[in-house]
Design an enzyme around this catalytic site. Structure first.
Site, PDB file in Angstrom:
ATOM      1  N   HIS A  92       4.070  72.604  81.105  1.00  0.00           N
ATOM      2  CA  HIS A  92       3.991  73.832  80.325  1.00  0.00           C
ATOM      3  C   HIS A  92       4.855  74.930  80.934  1.00  0.00           C
ATOM      4  CE1 HIS A  92       0.023  72.901  78.063  1.00  0.00           C
ATOM      5  NE2 HIS A  92       1.066  72.763  77.271  1.00  0.00           N
ATOM      6  N   ARG A  97       8.234  67.172  67.457  1.00  0.00           N
ATOM      7  CA  ARG A  97       7.130  66.399  68.036  1.00  0.00           C
ATOM      8  C   ARG A  97       5.818  67.074  67.665  1.00  0.00           C
ATOM      9  NH1 ARG A  97      10.859  67.219  72.381  1.00  0.00           N
ATOM     10  NH2 ARG A  97      12.042  65.331  72.881  1.00  0.00           N
ATOM     11  N   ARG A 151       8.306  64.180  62.935  1.00  0.00           N
ATOM     12  CA  ARG A 151       7.870  62.842  63.339  1.00  0.00           C
ATOM     13  C   ARG A 151       6.356  62.764  63.246  1.00  0.00           C
ATOM     14  NH1 ARG A 151       9.125  60.908  69.349  1.00  0.00           N
ATOM     15  NH2 ARG A 151       7.439  62.364  69.816  1.00  0.00           N
ATOM     16  N   GLU A 180      13.581  52.329  67.770  1.00  0.00           N
ATOM     17  CA  GLU A 180      13.319  52.383  69.207  1.00  0.00           C
ATOM     18  C   GLU A 180      12.748  51.073  69.744  1.00  0.00           C
ATOM     19  OE1 GLU A 180      10.473  55.547  69.879  1.00  0.00           O
ATOM     20  OE2 GLU A 180       9.556  55.204  67.931  1.00  0.00           O
ATOM     21  N   ASN A 207      15.252  56.479  74.437  1.00  0.00           N
ATOM     22  CA  ASN A 207      14.347  56.406  75.591  1.00  0.00           C
ATOM     23  C   ASN A 207      13.543  55.108  75.574  1.00  0.00           C
ATOM     24  OD1 ASN A 207      15.344  58.971  75.686  1.00  0.00           O
ATOM     25  ND2 ASN A 207      13.385  60.000  75.817  1.00  0.00           N
ATOM     26  N   ASP A 208      12.899  54.829  74.440  1.00  0.00           N
ATOM     27  CA  ASP A 208      12.105  53.605  74.334  1.00  0.00           C
ATOM     28  C   ASP A 208      12.975  52.385  74.068  1.00  0.00           C
ATOM     29  OD1 ASP A 208       9.563  54.383  74.987  1.00  0.00           O
ATOM     30  OD2 ASP A 208       8.980  54.897  72.944  1.00  0.00           O
ATOM     31  N   ARG A 245      10.108  52.877  82.553  1.00  0.00           N
ATOM     32  CA  ARG A 245      11.059  53.909  82.983  1.00  0.00           C
ATOM     33  C   ARG A 245      10.472  54.921  83.948  1.00  0.00           C
ATOM     34  NH1 ARG A 245      10.748  57.976  78.282  1.00  0.00           N
ATOM     35  NH2 ARG A 245       9.500  56.911  76.725  1.00  0.00           N
ATOM     36  N   CYS A 289      17.965  60.809  68.683  1.00  0.00           N
ATOM     37  CA  CYS A 289      17.115  61.874  69.210  1.00  0.00           C
ATOM     38  C   CYS A 289      16.670  61.609  70.647  1.00  0.00           C
ATOM     39  CB  CYS A 289      15.894  62.094  68.320  1.00  0.00           C
ATOM     40  SG  CYS A 289      14.888  60.612  68.056  1.00  0.00           S
TER      41      CYS A 289
END
Length: 582
Positions: free
Chosen positions: A190, A297, A333, A432, A455-456, A466, A503
């Site tokens: 945060h 997100r 998403r 992904e 990423n995935d 990862r 993305c």
């Protein structure tokens, strides 16, 4: 003296330190007499109420000048303080063990933090910091301690702290806090999110900085490289004055491209959008020439709470988003939680391999009511702006059809209720999973667009965790298999007449911009800081030249060879982007 950490908000700042008091508690088990147990419970409830009153006062003070995300994080802490599990288990511990409120609360918090530590996803592991922050506030009230407010600063300072709570960052006055440095935190904490939102240079995860700094001491914060200089020598000071000048000049030059199109010298147009989690980030996206949100997100709606968000809460968030974006599109998403990502409101059993388990679209299809609530809100918000829906973790055509069947049910319900919505709302998917990439020609028949989540895709294709330090070195975006999958997806999509975006983190790294451009990528969805750098690169070359670069990159048999080729090429052609701070 030089310290290194994680750069989370760009900029170079030279100023004086303000060392925020570190909250430490030496809490030991203290027994309570039988006759005083009820009084101890009352003392705990009084501390809970005082903590709530303080947060409500902070919320009221910052509401006129804060965005919804600052307020939502404060609201999340209010909900956590009121959480029945936290409160009831602490009271029960006091009553059963005849121990003090401080010790009982500590034991309950430790138990909850252990649960967060067991999670694999780093974003969700870090949410235990929120438990620490609310616990510290309650401890302060139990022990009679005060707390320094950053809203009361009278001069420009660089805040140095072990950690900053959302209440701390929400009260920061941008004209007084010119940068901050913390010992803990990461890019997804945060603290980092608020630094981006406030556009304050920041470095987090700087081990040992708190004890090394005194209030009033000279500091240099390099929010680009993640470096903090304490009481710098004159030569270091002069060097950083020059770096600061370079950075400001470079930012001004980049900003001149804000309103120019992302188009190659031979007129191939590319769309530059951004990934966001909080609506406050939209301002930075538009200021840097972004053409919308390529990935919104929605998981934050579910975080730090013990009941599911309502349709009205979803709707308010999405409607506010499109109102901020104006004519630009927002790709929302659908829920990407489950498995190793904590969602306490649902009864999801522990899984041996949660990364491959019940998560994302699988979770939504298992809990259809949860999915419908979100889809209803998205559709209703589509009446107010340009919205697209994107499903995560689609593995094949059957899942896409199942998700679309639920969407059609929701559309029918809204029509019956007389609720207006975009009847032709575009529905795309994230690529992904290798199975989706390999069958992208089939998926392109029924998806309106693709967005590659590297990423995935990298994690699943190379079979690595990862966040596992033992195999992290294998996480390689330029692995020939990854490049071939990306190329195949783009080719298959274009053959069916649909666009392809990206993305994942790969899209945000300017080093890969020409490679992806040459492969035919239509849309980059990046972090806001990368937008203008990527635009500069795109505007400097022809698509034909980029295509040749991509073909050469695809010809290499190892990631190391491709890495050398791409790095040498980009650093030689764009030294201002890749080398100007070395």
């Amino acid at each position: 003296m030089e310290f290194r950490g994680i750069a989370v908000s760009a900029g170079i700042v030279i100023g004086k330190a303000f060392r925020l008091e570190k909250e430490t508690y030496d809490i030991k088990p203290n027994w309570v007499k039988d006759a005083d147990v009820d009084k101890e419970v009352e003392r705990f409830f009084a501390a809970i109420q005082a903590s709530k009153d303080q947060l409500l006062a902070i919320r009221k003070r910052i509401e006129p000048m804060s965005d919804s995300e600052h307020l939502s994080i404060i609201d999340a802490h209010l909900m956590m303080i009121e959480d029945q599990m936290l409160v009831n288990e602490t009271v029960e511990y006091i009553q059963r063990h005849r121990l003090s409120a401080e010790w009982s609360l500590k034991r309950v918090l430790d138990k909850l933090k252990e649960h967060f530590d067991s999670l694999q996803d780093p974003y969700f592991k870090e949410r235990k910091d929120d438990l620490t922050h609310i616990g510290n506030r309650i401890f302060n009230n139990l022990l009679g301690f005060g707390h320094t407010s950053l809203a009361e600063l009278k001069e420009d300072v660089i805040v140095v702290a072990h950690d900053l709570s959302p209440a701390d960052t929400a009260q920061m006055r941008k004209e007084r806090v010119i940068a901050f440095v913390t010992e803990v935190g990461s890019k997804t904490s945060h603290t980092a999110i608020m630094a981006h939102s406030l556009e304050i240079p920041a470095v987090v995860g700087v081990a040992g900085i708190y004890d090394a700094v005194k209030t009033g001491e000279s500091l240099i914060v390099d929010g680009i490289r993640g470096v903090v200089q304490v009481s710098p020598q004159q030569d270091v000071f002069i060097t950083y004055l020059d770096k600061q000048r370079q950075f400001k000049y470079y930012e001004r030059e980049l900003q001149k491209m804000k309103d120019l199109p992302a188009v190659t010298t031979d007129n191939k147009k590319v769309t530059l959008m951004a990934n966001i989690e909080f609506i406050s980030e939209v301002k930075a996206v538009l200021e840097r020439g972004g053409e919308g949100v390529g990935l919104y997100r929605t998981e934050f709606l579910y975080m730090n709470r013990y009941y599911l968000p309502s349709e009205a809460e979803h709707f308010r968030a999405y409607k506010t988003l499109v109102e901020h974006l104006g004519e630009y599109p927002a790709v929302i998403r659908t829920l990407d939680l489950g498995g190793d990502k904590f969602i306490s409101q649902l009864d999801i059993y522990d899984e041996l391999n949660p990364v491959l388990g019940l998560r994302a679209i699988r979770l939504c299809l298992e809990h259809v009511d949860l999915f419908k609530t979100q889809l209803r809100a998205i559709l209703k918000a589509s009446n107010y702006g340009n919205i697209k829906i994107m499903y995560p973790m689609i593995s094949g055509i059957d899942e896409l059809r199942s998700a679309n069947a639920v969407l059609e049910e929701v559309k029918a319900e809204l029509r019956k209720e007389g609720e207006p919505f975009d009847e032709h709302i575009p529905v795309g998917i994230m690529i992904e999973i290798p199975s989706a990439a390999i069958t992208s020609d089939i998926l392109a028949e029924e998806a309106a667009f693709f967005s590659i989540g590297t990423n995935d895709l990298i994690q699943y294709s190379i079979a690595i965790d990862r966040i596992n330090k033992n195999v992290a070195y294998l996480y390689e975006p330029l692995h020939p298999a990854i490049l071939r999958l990306i190329s195949h997806v783009i080719t298959a999509a274009h053959a069916k007449g649909i666009t392809v975006g990206m993305c994942g983190e790969m899209a945000s790294d300017p080093k890969y911009t020409l490679l992806l451009l040459g492969m035919g990528l239509d849309q980059y969805s990046t972090n806001a800081d990368a937008l203008l750098k990527i635009k500069k690169i795109i505007r400097s070359v022809s698509f034909a030249e980029a295509h040749d670069i991509a073909q050469q990159a695809l010809s290499y048999s190892s990631a190391a060879d491709t890495e050398k080729f791409i790095t040498d090429l980009m650093e030689s052609r764009f030294p201002d982007i890749f080398c100007y701070f070395d």
